[in-house]
Design a protein around this motif. Structure first.
Motif, short mmCIF file in Angstrom:
data_model
loop_
_atom_site.label_atom_id
_atom_site.label_comp_id
_atom_site.label_asym_id
_atom_site.label_seq_id
_atom_site.Cartn_x
_atom_site.Cartn_y
_atom_site.Cartn_z
N PHE A 11 -13.72 143.58 -28.65
CA PHE A 11 -13.28 144.92 -29.07
C PHE A 11 -13.71 145.83 -27.92
N PHE A 13 -13.18 150.20 -26.61
CA PHE A 13 -13.03 151.57 -27.68
C PHE A 13 -11.78 152.15 -26.84
N ASP A 14 -11.47 151.97 -25.48
CA ASP A 14 -10.41 152.61 -25.01
C ASP A 14 -9.89 151.46 -23.74
N ARG A 57 -8.67 147.21 -30.01
CA ARG A 57 -9.47 148.60 -30.45
C ARG A 57 -9.83 148.28 -31.76
N PRO A 58 -11.13 148.52 -32.28
CA PRO A 58 -11.21 148.53 -33.65
C PRO A 58 -10.48 149.36 -34.56
N ALA A 68 -13.99 150.47 -38.88
CA ALA A 68 -13.88 150.57 -37.44
C ALA A 68 -15.09 151.26 -36.81
N ARG A 72 -17.56 149.96 -34.02
CA ARG A 72 -17.68 150.69 -32.64
C ARG A 72 -19.21 150.80 -32.61
N GLU A 73 -19.88 151.20 -33.41
CA GLU A 73 -21.39 151.45 -33.52
C GLU A 73 -21.95 150.17 -33.26
N SER A 76 -21.48 148.87 -29.51
CA SER A 76 -22.10 149.92 -28.63
C SER A 76 -23.60 149.54 -28.41
N GLY A 81 -19.98 142.12 -31.41
CA GLY A 81 -18.85 141.98 -30.25
C GLY A 81 -18.76 140.69 -29.90
N PHE A 124 -18.56 148.76 -23.36
CA PHE A 124 -18.59 148.91 -24.55
C PHE A 124 -19.74 148.20 -25.31
#
Length: 138
Positions: A11, A13-14, A57-58, A68, A72-73, A76, A81, A124
């Motif tokens: 995963f 994020f960008d 990307r999630p 999602a 991401r949380e 990070s 992940g 990430f």
């Protein structure tokens, strides 16, 4: 039965930021395709197109936005992940080269029973390691 693995997933994020980062690592783009509902972006170790890493990307289409955000949380924080292990012929040289490119390490290079390895945490939260395996005893 199974004979190999051809695609793994991390995963990110960008995806554009991920491309910059994997460029620092010396990886190459295998596929960058707009599917409409998502961008299919895979990278590979140069010369090894048979094994790809999907930089995903999630979000849609595989999960709703609430899920999602949770993914991401957790990614990070480094508790969820992907985890990828790379092989190198010279762990210390690779460490020096990547350090010079601005890659941040979590540890290493370290002598281990299986060889010499080092750890990276990508921007990430994914855990990446590379190892110089011990030469076969024979």
């Amino acid at each position: 039965m199974f004979t190999d693995i051809n695609i793994s997933q991390l995963f990110v994020f960008d995806q554009d930021e991920a491309l910059d980062y994997v460029g620092k690592l010396g990886l190459e783009v295998h596929t960058d395709q707009d599917l409409g509902f998502m961008r299919w972006l895979t990278v590979m170790v140069p010369g090894h197109p048979e094994r790809e890493i999907l930089l995903e990307r999630p979000g849609a289409p595989s999960m709703d936005e609430e899920t999602a955000a949770q993914v991401r949380e957790l990614v990070s924080k480094g508790v969820m992940g992907g985890w990828v292990g790379f092989v190198t012929d010279d762990c210390r040289r690779t460490y020096e080269e990547l350090s010079a490119r601005g890659v941040e390490f979590t540890d290493g290079p370290n002598e281990q029973p299986y060889g010499i390895d080092a750890g990276i945490r990508d921007p990430f939260g994914n855990k990446l390691r590379f190892v110089q395996p011990l030469a076969p005893q024979g």
